[in-house]
Design a protein around this motif. Structure first.
Motif, PDB file in Angstrom:
ATOM      1  N   PHE A  36      -6.828  21.837  19.805  1.00  0.00           N
ATOM      2  CA  PHE A  36      -6.645  23.129  19.138  1.00  0.00           C
ATOM      3  C   PHE A  36      -6.228  24.173  20.172  1.00  0.00           C
ATOM      4  O   PHE A  36      -6.953  24.430  21.140  1.00  0.00           O
ATOM      5  CB  PHE A  36      -7.931  23.541  18.430  1.00  0.00           C
ATOM      6  N   PHE A  37      -5.059  24.771  19.961  1.00  0.00           N
ATOM      7  CA  PHE A  37      -4.506  25.733  20.916  1.00  0.00           C
ATOM      8  C   PHE A  37      -4.920  27.145  20.544  1.00  0.00           C
ATOM      9  O   PHE A  37      -4.474  27.695  19.539  1.00  0.00           O
ATOM     10  CB  PHE A  37      -2.978  25.627  20.946  1.00  0.00           C
ATOM     11  N   ASP A  77      -1.989  24.802  16.375  1.00  0.00           N
ATOM     12  CA  ASP A  77      -2.009  26.217  16.760  1.00  0.00           C
ATOM     13  C   ASP A  77      -3.036  26.955  15.896  1.00  0.00           C
ATOM     14  O   ASP A  77      -2.883  27.041  14.676  1.00  0.00           O
ATOM     15  CB  ASP A  77      -0.619  26.820  16.561  1.00  0.00           C
ATOM     16  N   ILE A  78      -4.081  27.472  16.533  1.00  0.00           N
ATOM     17  CA  ILE A  78      -5.106  28.221  15.788  1.00  0.00           C
ATOM     18  C   ILE A  78      -5.275  29.636  16.359  1.00  0.00           C
ATOM     19  O   ILE A  78      -6.324  30.249  16.210  1.00  0.00           O
ATOM     20  CB  ILE A  78      -6.464  27.487  15.804  1.00  0.00           C
ATOM     21  N   ILE A  79      -4.234  30.131  17.025  1.00  0.00           N
ATOM     22  CA  ILE A  79      -4.337  31.432  17.695  1.00  0.00           C
ATOM     23  C   ILE A  79      -4.826  32.524  16.745  1.00  0.00           C
ATOM     24  O   ILE A  79      -5.763  33.270  17.057  1.00  0.00           O
ATOM     25  CB  ILE A  79      -2.982  31.830  18.315  1.00  0.00           C
ATOM     26  N   GLU A  80      -4.213  32.649  15.585  1.00  0.00           N
ATOM     27  CA  GLU A  80      -4.595  33.717  14.657  1.00  0.00           C
ATOM     28  C   GLU A  80      -5.974  33.477  14.056  1.00  0.00           C
ATOM     29  O   GLU A  80      -6.792  34.392  13.974  1.00  0.00           O
ATOM     30  CB  GLU A  80      -3.544  33.845  13.546  1.00  0.00           C
ATOM     31  N   GLU A  81      -6.247  32.243  13.639  1.00  0.00           N
ATOM     32  CA  GLU A  81      -7.546  31.936  13.044  1.00  0.00           C
ATOM     33  C   GLU A  81      -8.686  32.117  14.036  1.00  0.00           C
ATOM     34  O   GLU A  81      -9.811  32.471  13.659  1.00  0.00           O
ATOM     35  CB  GLU A  81      -7.564  30.498  12.526  1.00  0.00           C
ATOM     36  N   TYR A  82      -8.388  31.866  15.294  1.00  0.00           N
ATOM     37  CA  TYR A  82      -9.431  31.914  16.322  1.00  0.00           C
ATOM     38  C   TYR A  82      -9.888  33.345  16.629  1.00  0.00           C
ATOM     39  O   TYR A  82     -10.980  33.546  17.173  1.00  0.00           O
ATOM     40  CB  TYR A  82      -8.915  31.245  17.596  1.00  0.00           C
TER      41      TYR A  82
END
Length: 347
Positions: A36-37, A77-82
């Protein structure tokens, strides 16, 4: 003939996740990896930027681990969710800005969603009881399983014998006796197992590339939030916080001074988006100006830029300033003296 079971392993790029995946693969389970990025684990990229790190590996360790194991790796890509995990951690932060327990819960939950969508049977992690002070304790490991929704579909091969049997163990998908009982912070059992599996090259034994565990990086992130008056960030913020010397003379602006040629080359990519300057009359660093500086602020930023160039002892230094949408201009400044820069300006 029994059905071959399928598992997805959370691959961080460290030794533990590599060993955990391998241990299950040894039991004829089909294993694929998932990474997970978040944007905060960019160690190889940093090594590629800095001249002083040129001898360090420039690889993406997660991809490299998958290659060593011979498995497919899914990068998500989980940049926004993270963002919500980092900004509003239910279980709080660790020593710095690392929301380790919430992070693990979030990623295991994402892995659970992934196995449901892709027809896999269970999840593997490289967690070891007692190894991490926040997320890998006897009392927090059940929290990860419960709050992620993975429950007993979450198998931790390296410390499984210290925990109640999971569904894969009870159903015979894996043999519990062939799993391990590692515990504590020592790395010797993992290193011995790596040797047994034939792995003689791996990331630092402790793994972990998250910049949020770094005190200096965390301080810069908090400073960014305070200056903007809100807890928010984007990928460019994440990347720029890891390069340069950050100096904030005023709440409304800061300067990011390249410390070497490698950082300057990287920062060149942001010149279109930031006010930027460099010494026009002497050799000196590239500087980005973040925020909303006044003309007086730009004069000060120019003096700071001159301080870190070869004209630091000159009476006057020409500073080229480029503002988005405007023509380049040159101002003349007197370099600021080292003792004129208060320590509290350094982020």
């Amino acid at each position: 003939m029994s059905k071959q079971r399928k598992a997805v392993a959370l691959i961080s790029g460290g030794l533990d996740s590599m060993l955990a995946a391998k241990a299950v693969m040894e039991q004829d389970v089909h294993v694929e990896g998932i990474n997970f990025f978040t944007g905060f684990c960019v160690e190889g990229h940093t090594h590629a930027i800095r001249q002083k790190d040129k001898a360090k590996p420039k690889r993406n360790n997660s991809l490299w681990v998958a290659e060593q194991l011979g498995i497919k790796l899914h990068i998500v890509d989980i940049i926004e969710e993270y963002k919500d995990v980092l900004i509003n951690p239910k279980h709080g932060y660790g020593a710095n800005m690392n929301p380790c327990l919430d992070c693990k819960i979030f990623m295991v939950n994402k892995a659970k969603q992934w196995i449901q969508e892709n027809g896999f049977d269970f999840i593997i992690t490289g967690e070891v009881m007692g190894q991490r002070p926040m997320s890998q304790r006897k009392d927090t490991m059940p929290i990860v399983a419960a709050e992620s929704g993975a429950d007993d579909l979450l198998l931790r091969p390296l410390c499984a014998k210290n925990l109640p049997p999971t569904l894969p163990e009870r159903e015979g998908w894996v043999d519990r006796e062939k799993l391990f009982d590692f515990s504590g912070r020592t790395r010797k059992p993992q290193m011995a197992l790596a040797k047994q599996y034939g792995f003689d090259d791996y990331a630092q034994p402790a793994g972990g590339c998250c910049f949020l565990t770094d005190e200096k990086y965390s301080k810069k992130l908090v400073d960014l939030w305070q200056a903007r008056g809100r807890k928010d960030y984007d990928l460019d913020d994440v990347m720029l916080l890891k390069v340069g010397r950050h100096i904030r003379p005023q709440q409304n602006f800061k300067v990011i001074v390249a410390r070497e040629d490698g950082e300057a080359r990287f920062m060149q990519g942001y010149k279109k988006d930031f006010i930027n300057m460099n010494c026009a009359s002497h050799r000196g660093p590239l500087v980005l100006v973040d925020g909303a500086p006044t003309e007086e602020d730009l004069q000060l930023a120019g003096r700071i830029t001159a301080r870190y160039g070869q004209g630091r002892d000159a009476d006057v230094v020409g500073i080229a300033i480029r503002e988005p949408g405007k023509e380049e201009r040159v101002i003349q400044v007197k370099p600021i003296a080292a003792d004129e820069i208060p320590q509290e300006w350094f982020v």
